[in-house]
Design an enzyme around this catalytic site. Structure first.
Site, PDB file in Angstrom:
ATOM      1  N   LYS A  91       0.633  -1.284   0.282  1.00  0.00           N
ATOM      2  CA  LYS A  91       0.187   0.110   0.149  1.00  0.00           C
ATOM      3  C   LYS A  91       0.855   1.075   0.262  1.00  0.00           C
ATOM      4  O   LYS A  91       1.993   1.391   0.347  1.00  0.00           O
ATOM      5  CB  LYS A  91      -0.914  -0.014   1.187  1.00  0.00           C
ATOM      6  CG  LYS A  91      -0.356   0.020   2.852  1.00  0.00           C
ATOM      7  CD  LYS A  91       0.306   1.265   3.520  1.00  0.00           C
ATOM      8  CE  LYS A  91       0.949   1.225   4.609  1.00  0.00           C
ATOM      9  NZ  LYS A  91       1.377   2.527   4.652  1.00  0.00           N
ATOM     10  N   ASP A 120      -2.163  -1.856  10.550  1.00  0.00           N
ATOM     11  CA  ASP A 120      -2.608  -1.413   8.976  1.00  0.00           C
ATOM     12  C   ASP A 120      -3.392  -2.693   8.704  1.00  0.00           C
ATOM     13  O   ASP A 120      -3.569  -2.338   7.338  1.00  0.00           O
ATOM     14  CB  ASP A 120      -1.200  -1.317   8.349  1.00  0.00           C
ATOM     15  CG  ASP A 120      -0.391   0.026   8.436  1.00  0.00           C
ATOM     16  OD1 ASP A 120      -1.257   0.921   8.762  1.00  0.00           O
ATOM     17  OD2 ASP A 120       0.671   0.310   7.949  1.00  0.00           O
TER      18      ASP A 120
END
Ligand code: C5P
Length: 288
Positions: free
Chosen positions: A15, A143
């Site tokens: 990401k 995350d």
């Protein structure tokens, strides 16, 4: 004929944080974030097999000699947490092919862990519910919940209170990976000493993304951890200055670093790569 263990192959995308502000410190020691995650078309691969003989959880890592294949790896911990919640699970074998370097701020380890949870949920459907899966993900790391679904999402709280963002056109990004990493806890520690005021720029980034114009996305990018990361990692400051000099614009930084990225205009990625060609480290072109 004997059938082998059931297996599942999962992509574990990296990401970038297109926007990342830190609003303050929480009572649990974590920081309150306002961030916009975008999963990339590039990442690791995770293979999970359930069945056969062997230890309850085993892990083999390829492609990254510095990433351990033991119980300190978040992918191993994800499998172990699934077992603990589901009970009576056959041996779990994980094969991890790494592309995403550790210490990059690209969420590689978190994405691997989420991919293990998705694979186990697919191989052993209904053994634990969605809420438990999410709780396991959040306990593994701030995350990890984002990577259960991927795509684009706004993250608040520790980054695990997610608002998925639908639609929007795909953006090309050039990842600029320096030959060193940053330590997340060190960068947050430096943030505490510096404490820049919140930026209030999330709405501008959302509008820029909806419009799909790379120049607007570049202008709306902000990362409150960039300055603390450079303050604590002088090599990153030098590297970033050199990238800026060559591109003629400042690169963005993902997470707590050290990965930088540029959002090139349409058709511009080849010249961006060219400008950086003899820089140490590696570059990757991906969709965000
Ligand atoms: O959750 P994770 O293990 O990925 O976080 C690594 C470190 O980053 C934490 O130990 C903490 O120091 C810092 N962190 C934080 N606030 C967040 C996310 C991470 O302070 N929202």
């Amino acid at each position: 004929m004997t059938t082998g263990p059931a297996t599942s192959v999962e992509r574990a995308p990296a990401k970038v944080n297109l926007y990342l502000d830190v609003l303050g410190r929480r009572d649990d020691g974590y920081h309150e974030l306002e961030t916009l995650f975008a999963a990339l078309s590039w990442g690791d691969e995770v293979r999970v097999a359930v069945g056969g003989d062997g230890p309850p959880v085993s892990l083999a890592v390829e492609g990254a000699p510095d990433v351990p294949g033991d119980e300190t790896n978040l992918a191993w911990q994800a499998a172990n947490a699934f077992r603990a919640a589901a009970g009576d699970v056959p041996p779990i074998r994980i094969g991890l092919t790494k592309a995403v370097p550790p210490g990059a701020g690209l969420g590689g380890g978190s994405s691997d862990a989420a991919a293990v949870l998705r694979a186990l949920d697919a191989l052993l459907p209904g053994r634990i519910g969605t809420a438990t899966l999410r709780a396991i993900a959040a306990a593994l790391g701030a995350d990890v919940p984002f990577f259960l679904t991927g795509g684009r999402a706004v993250g608040r709280g520790r980054g695990d209170a997610l608002e998925p963002l639908a639609g929007g056109t795909a953006l090309e990004v050039v990842l600029i990976l320096p030959p060193f990493g940053c330590r997340t806890a060190t960068v947050f520690g430096a943030f505490e000493r510096l404490r820049p005021a919140p930026r209030d720029g999330l709405a501008a980034m959302r509008a820029a993304l909806a419009g799909g114009d790379p120049a607007r996305v570049r202008a709306a990018h902000y990362n409150a951890l960039a300055f603390p990361a450079m303050k604590t990692h002088p090599a990153l400051l030098r590297f970033t200055s050199e990238v800026e000099r060559r591109l003629g614009r400042p690169p963005a930084m993902s997470g707590s670093g050290a990965a930088l990225f540029d959002v090139p205009d349409a058709g511009e990625s080849a010249s961006v790569l060219d400008a950086l060609s003899d820089l140490p480290g590696t570059r990757v072109v991906a969709e965000a």
